[in-house]
Design an enzyme around this catalytic site. Structure first.
Site, mmCIF file in Angstrom:
data_model
loop_
_atom_site.group_PDB
_atom_site.id
_atom_site.type_symbol
_atom_site.label_atom_id
_atom_site.label_comp_id
_atom_site.label_asym_id
_atom_site.label_seq_id
_atom_site.Cartn_x
_atom_site.Cartn_y
_atom_site.Cartn_z
ATOM 1 N NE ARG A 92 4.914 13.597 -0.913
ATOM 2 C CZ ARG A 92 3.830 14.226 -0.468
ATOM 3 N NH1 ARG A 92 2.681 14.092 -1.104
ATOM 4 N NH2 ARG A 92 3.866 14.967 0.619
ATOM 5 C CG HIS A 131 5.918 3.087 1.654
ATOM 6 N ND1 HIS A 131 4.545 3.195 1.627
ATOM 7 C CD2 HIS A 131 6.226 2.427 2.802
ATOM 8 C CE1 HIS A 131 4.037 2.622 2.710
ATOM 9 N NE2 HIS A 131 5.029 2.156 3.440
ATOM 10 C CB SER A 153 -0.229 5.930 7.791
ATOM 11 O OG SER A 153 -0.561 4.619 8.202
ATOM 12 C CB ALA A 159 -0.955 -0.007 1.180
ATOM 13 C CE LYS A 208 3.312 6.071 9.324
ATOM 14 N NZ LYS A 208 2.660 5.210 10.364
ATOM 15 C CG ASP A 209 6.483 2.330 11.491
ATOM 16 O OD1 ASP A 209 5.547 2.059 12.259
ATOM 17 O OD2 ASP A 209 6.360 2.426 10.259
ATOM 18 N NE ARG A 250 -1.468 0.262 10.789
ATOM 19 C CZ ARG A 250 -1.858 -0.957 11.109
ATOM 20 N NH1 ARG A 250 -3.128 -1.239 11.191
ATOM 21 N NH2 ARG A 250 -0.971 -1.897 11.356
#
Length: 249
Positions: free
Chosen positions: A6, A8, A156, A3, A120-121, A158
């Site tokens: 931008r 990634h 994200s 999924a 972000k993680d 999600r």
């Protein structure tokens, strides 16, 4: 885990600047989900992902299925210490065992010189760094900045699950992180944390999991003398759990 957005693709761009060959893995890893429903509904638009990777100039896609990555009843446990049980680890028991298990496999298969992960993680990057140190793996882990929508929402996979109202309410996360950063030099940490927790908690439709102002190396609560500080937040917005963070100094 696919999924792609931008955020990634910014990892691909950074890797292309610094490396001769860029490999992207897409694998929705079942061992890092402690909620079967979350695993089931995780988005998997592989054709769209492939098109994005081709456009971004990625050289190789590694897209294995579960049976290729896991034998029947594999056992895995890596003692990474308390980092596994703080914040995300406390909210999602076993999550980081699944992360280290699959990233160890990916590193062993691909043997990269550098591996690019999103900020972000944030806790995940710390966990992977810890694993690399413990197992003496010859890979440099590179953390890349969070990509945000124009209104501040952290990108994200999600986010596709957010309704229009949820999408608006989710902005409280980045707004609150910005307020902490902007007021850090003039307000003590405990007050900032209390104000942040209140701001997120009173937003309709948002259920706060945690808000922490932490030492960026240990994730212990920070104090005014802590050298490197990050603020991290997790909350359920409608039916979707989101995380975000901001480096304070």
């Amino acid at each position: 885990m696919g999924a792609l957005h931008r955020g990634h693709l910014s990892l691909i761009a950074r890797a292309k600047q610094e490396c001769d060959l860029v490999i992207c893995s897409i694998f929705v890893n079942p061992t890092q989900f402690n909620d079967p429903k979350d695993l089931e509904k995780y988005p998997r638009p592989i054709e769209a992902d492939i098109a994005k990777l081709e456009q971004a100039g990625c050289d190789i896609l590694f897209n294995p299925d579960v049976t290729e990555m896991y034998a029947g009843n594999e056992q895995w446990h890596l003692d990474i210490g308390e980092l596994e049980h703080l914040l995300e680890g406390k909210s999602r028991p076993g999550h980081y065992q699944g992360v280290t298990q699959v990233v160890y496999k990916l590193f062993s298969i691909v043997e990269p010189d550098k591996a690019y992960f999103g900020q972000k993680d944030f806790q995940q990057v710390l966990v992977i760094n810890r694993m690399v140190e413990m197992l003496k793996m010859p890979v440099q882990v590179v953390m890349c900045p969070i990509e945000r929508e124009s209104d501040g929402l952290a990108m994200s996979s999600r986010n596709v699950h957010l309704t229009a109202n949820d999408r608006e309410r989710a902005l409280i996360l980045s707004k609150t992180l910005n307020q902490v950063k902007n007021n850090f030099s003039s307000t003590d940490i405990n007050t900032l944390k209390q104000l942040a927790e209140t701001a997120v908690s009173i937003e309709p439709g948002v259920l706060l999991d945690y808000f922490e102002i932490a030492d960026a190396e240990t994730l212990h609560p920070a104090n005014q003398n802590t050298t490197n500080i990050v603020a991290l937040v997790a909350a359920r917005v409608g039916a979707t759990r989101l995380i975000d963070n901001m480096i304070i100094r």
